[in-house]
Design a protein around this motif. Structure first.
Motif, PDB file in Angstrom:
ATOM      1  N   LEU A  36      -1.460  -3.933  10.563  1.00  0.00           N
ATOM      2  CA  LEU A  36      -0.226  -3.343  10.040  1.00  0.00           C
ATOM      3  C   LEU A  36       0.946  -4.236  10.407  1.00  0.00           C
ATOM      4  O   LEU A  36       1.072  -4.679  11.549  1.00  0.00           O
ATOM      5  CB  LEU A  36      -0.036  -1.953  10.647  1.00  0.00           C
ATOM      6  CG  LEU A  36       1.282  -1.234  10.334  1.00  0.00           C
ATOM      7  CD1 LEU A  36       1.409  -0.929   8.844  1.00  0.00           C
ATOM      8  CD2 LEU A  36       1.378   0.060  11.147  1.00  0.00           C
ATOM      9  N   MET A  38       0.873  -1.177   0.000  1.00  0.00           N
ATOM     10  CA  MET A  38       0.000   0.000   0.000  1.00  0.00           C
ATOM     11  C   MET A  38       0.911   1.228   0.000  1.00  0.00           C
ATOM     12  O   MET A  38       1.647   1.466   0.960  1.00  0.00           O
ATOM     13  CB  MET A  38      -0.899   0.006   1.235  1.00  0.00           C
ATOM     14  CG  MET A  38      -1.666  -1.283   1.478  1.00  0.00           C
ATOM     15  SD  MET A  38      -2.883  -1.645   0.197  1.00  0.00           S
ATOM     16  CE  MET A  38      -4.116  -0.364   0.497  1.00  0.00           C
ATOM     17  N   MET A  78      -8.476  -2.314   3.748  1.00  0.00           N
ATOM     18  CA  MET A  78      -7.056  -1.969   3.676  1.00  0.00           C
ATOM     19  C   MET A  78      -6.862  -0.486   3.356  1.00  0.00           C
ATOM     20  O   MET A  78      -6.016   0.181   3.949  1.00  0.00           O
ATOM     21  CB  MET A  78      -6.363  -2.848   2.642  1.00  0.00           C
ATOM     22  CG  MET A  78      -6.255  -4.310   3.071  1.00  0.00           C
ATOM     23  SD  MET A  78      -5.903  -5.447   1.705  1.00  0.00           S
ATOM     24  CE  MET A  78      -4.218  -4.955   1.294  1.00  0.00           C
ATOM     25  N   TYR A  79      -7.646   0.046   2.421  1.00  0.00           N
ATOM     26  CA  TYR A  79      -7.541   1.472   2.091  1.00  0.00           C
ATOM     27  C   TYR A  79      -7.951   2.342   3.271  1.00  0.00           C
ATOM     28  O   TYR A  79      -7.311   3.364   3.556  1.00  0.00           O
ATOM     29  CB  TYR A  79      -8.410   1.812   0.880  1.00  0.00           C
ATOM     30  CG  TYR A  79      -7.823   1.409  -0.446  1.00  0.00           C
ATOM     31  CD1 TYR A  79      -6.593   1.920  -0.876  1.00  0.00           C
ATOM     32  CD2 TYR A  79      -8.486   0.531  -1.296  1.00  0.00           C
ATOM     33  CE1 TYR A  79      -6.048   1.559  -2.098  1.00  0.00           C
ATOM     34  CE2 TYR A  79      -7.950   0.161  -2.523  1.00  0.00           C
ATOM     35  CZ  TYR A  79      -6.732   0.675  -2.921  1.00  0.00           C
ATOM     36  OH  TYR A  79      -6.190   0.317  -4.132  1.00  0.00           O
ATOM     37  N   LYS A  85       5.280   3.546   2.102  1.00  0.00           N
ATOM     38  CA  LYS A  85       4.627   2.280   1.766  1.00  0.00           C
ATOM     39  C   LYS A  85       4.512   1.440   3.025  1.00  0.00           C
ATOM     40  O   LYS A  85       5.376   1.496   3.909  1.00  0.00           O
ATOM     41  CB  LYS A  85       5.401   1.529   0.686  1.00  0.00           C
ATOM     42  CG  LYS A  85       6.784   1.058   1.103  1.00  0.00           C
ATOM     43  CD  LYS A  85       7.468   0.299  -0.030  1.00  0.00           C
ATOM     44  CE  LYS A  85       8.859  -0.172   0.398  1.00  0.00           C
ATOM     45  NZ  LYS A  85       9.569  -0.902  -0.673  1.00  0.00           N
ATOM     46  N   ILE A  86       3.445   0.680   3.107  1.00  0.00           N
ATOM     47  CA  ILE A  86       3.259  -0.225   4.230  1.00  0.00           C
ATOM     48  C   ILE A  86       2.861  -1.596   3.709  1.00  0.00           C
ATOM     49  O   ILE A  86       2.415  -1.746   2.560  1.00  0.00           O
ATOM     50  CB  ILE A  86       2.199   0.267   5.241  1.00  0.00           C
ATOM     51  CG1 ILE A  86       0.847   0.506   4.551  1.00  0.00           C
ATOM     52  CG2 ILE A  86       2.666   1.503   5.965  1.00  0.00           C
ATOM     53  CD1 ILE A  86      -0.284   0.787   5.534  1.00  0.00           C
ATOM     54  N   PHE A  89      -3.304   6.937  -3.558  1.00  0.00           N
ATOM     55  CA  PHE A  89      -3.019   5.571  -3.130  1.00  0.00           C
ATOM     56  C   PHE A  89      -2.599   4.753  -4.342  1.00  0.00           C
ATOM     57  O   PHE A  89      -3.310   4.710  -5.347  1.00  0.00           O
ATOM     58  CB  PHE A  89      -4.255   4.926  -2.494  1.00  0.00           C
ATOM     59  CG  PHE A  89      -4.711   5.594  -1.228  1.00  0.00           C
ATOM     60  CD1 PHE A  89      -4.206   5.212   0.000  1.00  0.00           C
ATOM     61  CD2 PHE A  89      -5.648   6.614  -1.267  1.00  0.00           C
ATOM     62  CE1 PHE A  89      -4.623   5.826   1.171  1.00  0.00           C
ATOM     63  CE2 PHE A  89      -6.079   7.239  -0.108  1.00  0.00           C
ATOM     64  CZ  PHE A  89      -5.556   6.839   1.118  1.00  0.00           C
ATOM     65  N   THR A 143      -5.157   2.212   5.835  1.00  0.00           N
ATOM     66  CA  THR A 143      -3.998   2.953   5.328  1.00  0.00           C
ATOM     67  C   THR A 143      -4.224   4.458   5.397  1.00  0.00           C
ATOM     68  O   THR A 143      -3.317   5.219   5.753  1.00  0.00           O
ATOM     69  CB  THR A 143      -3.687   2.522   3.882  1.00  0.00           C
ATOM     70  OG1 THR A 143      -3.456   1.107   3.853  1.00  0.00           O
ATOM     71  CG2 THR A 143      -2.463   3.232   3.344  1.00  0.00           C
ATOM     72  N   ASP A 144      -5.426   4.898   5.080  1.00  0.00           N
ATOM     73  CA  ASP A 144      -5.748   6.324   5.146  1.00  0.00           C
ATOM     74  C   ASP A 144      -5.647   6.834   6.581  1.00  0.00           C
ATOM     75  O   ASP A 144      -5.107   7.915   6.836  1.00  0.00           O
ATOM     76  CB  ASP A 144      -7.154   6.561   4.599  1.00  0.00           C
ATOM     77  CG  ASP A 144      -7.502   8.042   4.522  1.00  0.00           C
ATOM     78  OD1 ASP A 144      -6.692   8.828   4.000  1.00  0.00           O
ATOM     79  OD2 ASP A 144      -8.591   8.421   4.998  1.00  0.00           O
ATOM     80  N   ASN A 162      -2.049   7.147   7.503  1.00  0.00           N
ATOM     81  CA  ASN A 162      -1.477   8.334   6.864  1.00  0.00           C
ATOM     82  C   ASN A 162      -1.768   9.593   7.679  1.00  0.00           C
ATOM     83  O   ASN A 162      -0.868  10.403   7.934  1.00  0.00           O
ATOM     84  CB  ASN A 162      -2.024   8.484   5.452  1.00  0.00           C
ATOM     85  CG  ASN A 162      -1.424   9.650   4.693  1.00  0.00           C
ATOM     86  OD1 ASN A 162      -0.218   9.895   4.756  1.00  0.00           O
ATOM     87  ND2 ASN A 162      -2.253  10.390   3.972  1.00  0.00           N
ATOM     88  N   VAL A 189       1.287   5.337  -0.261  1.00  0.00           N
ATOM     89  CA  VAL A 189       0.533   6.581  -0.049  1.00  0.00           C
ATOM     90  C   VAL A 189       1.415   7.750  -0.450  1.00  0.00           C
ATOM     91  O   VAL A 189       2.565   7.846  -0.026  1.00  0.00           O
ATOM     92  CB  VAL A 189       0.121   6.727   1.429  1.00  0.00           C
ATOM     93  CG1 VAL A 189      -0.714   7.988   1.623  1.00  0.00           C
ATOM     94  CG2 VAL A 189      -0.638   5.504   1.902  1.00  0.00           C
ATOM     95  N   LEU A 227       0.522  -4.996   4.979  1.00  0.00           N
ATOM     96  CA  LEU A 227      -0.506  -5.464   5.893  1.00  0.00           C
ATOM     97  C   LEU A 227      -0.492  -6.984   5.908  1.00  0.00           C
ATOM     98  O   LEU A 227      -0.095  -7.622   4.926  1.00  0.00           O
ATOM     99  CB  LEU A 227      -1.881  -4.940   5.474  1.00  0.00           C
ATOM    100  CG  LEU A 227      -2.012  -3.418   5.364  1.00  0.00           C
ATOM    101  CD1 LEU A 227      -3.370  -3.031   4.779  1.00  0.00           C
ATOM    102  CD2 LEU A 227      -1.813  -2.755   6.724  1.00  0.00           C
TER     103      LEU A 227
END
Length: 240
Positions: free
Chosen positions: A191, A92, A152-153, A178-179, A119, A156-157, A160, A94, A181
């Motif tokens: 995470l 992912m 996941m989004y 980047k991460i 993304f 991730t948001d 961020n 960002v 999961l």
């Protein structure tokens, strides 16, 4: 505390060891550095130690803010105890500012702030160069379902926004990161991996000096010093 046993996996930057508990593993951070899909390789002093320390600070901060993570405890300078997860084979990415591959790919000036959070999704396959894909590709490949991608989004948001706030207190711009999961044994998405100057682009807010792995990628020097500066600034920011 879990006892470290045989090595299960060795990647470009870390080693993973089994423990006497089936749902826990030990992660050891190495000094090895790679860039451009491992086309450039090297080492620099204290890298593993600093990434372990920085990731420990960040994962602790995120956990306090309600982010589910694999992190359990820092064991020593180079090792962490974490929950064993099945890594979802998607990175992912960002982007809050334009930099790196995005600037090159789209012919856009590096350093521009994006009016929206961007993304990107990359398929984790070293032999293919971790290609950029879309949601439909991810579902086709069996990497995730649409419902999992939505989760996941959203996660991730949230990460961020929390990281932007943290680095802002450290007088640092979170350019992009980047991460990874993973799924725990009961199927929960958390995470995993690390968050460090290896996985983020971090620029000083006043001077725009790069304080991340771009110093290695671009042969800018003072790599260890930059990582130390990030660690020190995060400690100060988290103490406020």
């Amino acid at each position: 505390m879990s006892q470290k046993k045989e090595m299960l996996y060795e990647g470009k930057a870390k080693q993973v060891f089994a423990t006497d508990k089936p749902d826990e593993v030990v992660v050891r951070y190495k000094d090895d550095a790679t860039a451009f899909n491992a086309q450039k390789r090297g080492q620099f002093d204290r890298k593993g130690e600093l990434n372990n320390a920085i990731s420990t600070l960040i994962f602790g901060y995120l956990a306090e803010k309600g982010i589910p993570t694999h992190f359990i405890a820092k064991l020593d300078d180079r090792e962490q105890l974490v929950k064993k997860v099945d890594i979802i084979p998607l990175e992912m990415v960002v982007r809050n500012y334009v930099a790196g591959s995005m600037a090159q790919r789209l012919g856009v000036e590096e350093g521009l702030k994006s009016p929206v959070t961007i993304f990107d999704l990359c398929f984790k396959r070293d032999d293919l160069g971790d290609p950029l894909i879309n949601d439909h590709h991810a579902v086709f490949l069996g990497a995730a379902t649409y419902d999992e991608l939505n989760e996941m989004y959203a996660l991730t948001d949230k990460i961020n926004q929390l990281l932007i706030d943290l680095f802002d207190k450290a007088n640092v711009i979170l350019v992009d990161f980047k991460i990874e999961l993973g799924k725990t044994s009961d199927g929960k998405i958390v995470l995993a991996d690390e968050i460090s100057p290896d996985t983020c682009r971090l620029w000083d807010k006043d001077t725009m000096k790069k304080l991340d792995k771009d110093r290695f990628r671009r042969d800018l020097g003072e790599i260890t010093e930059a990582y130390v500066e990030i660690y020190d600034r995060l400690q100060t920011a988290l103490a406020k």
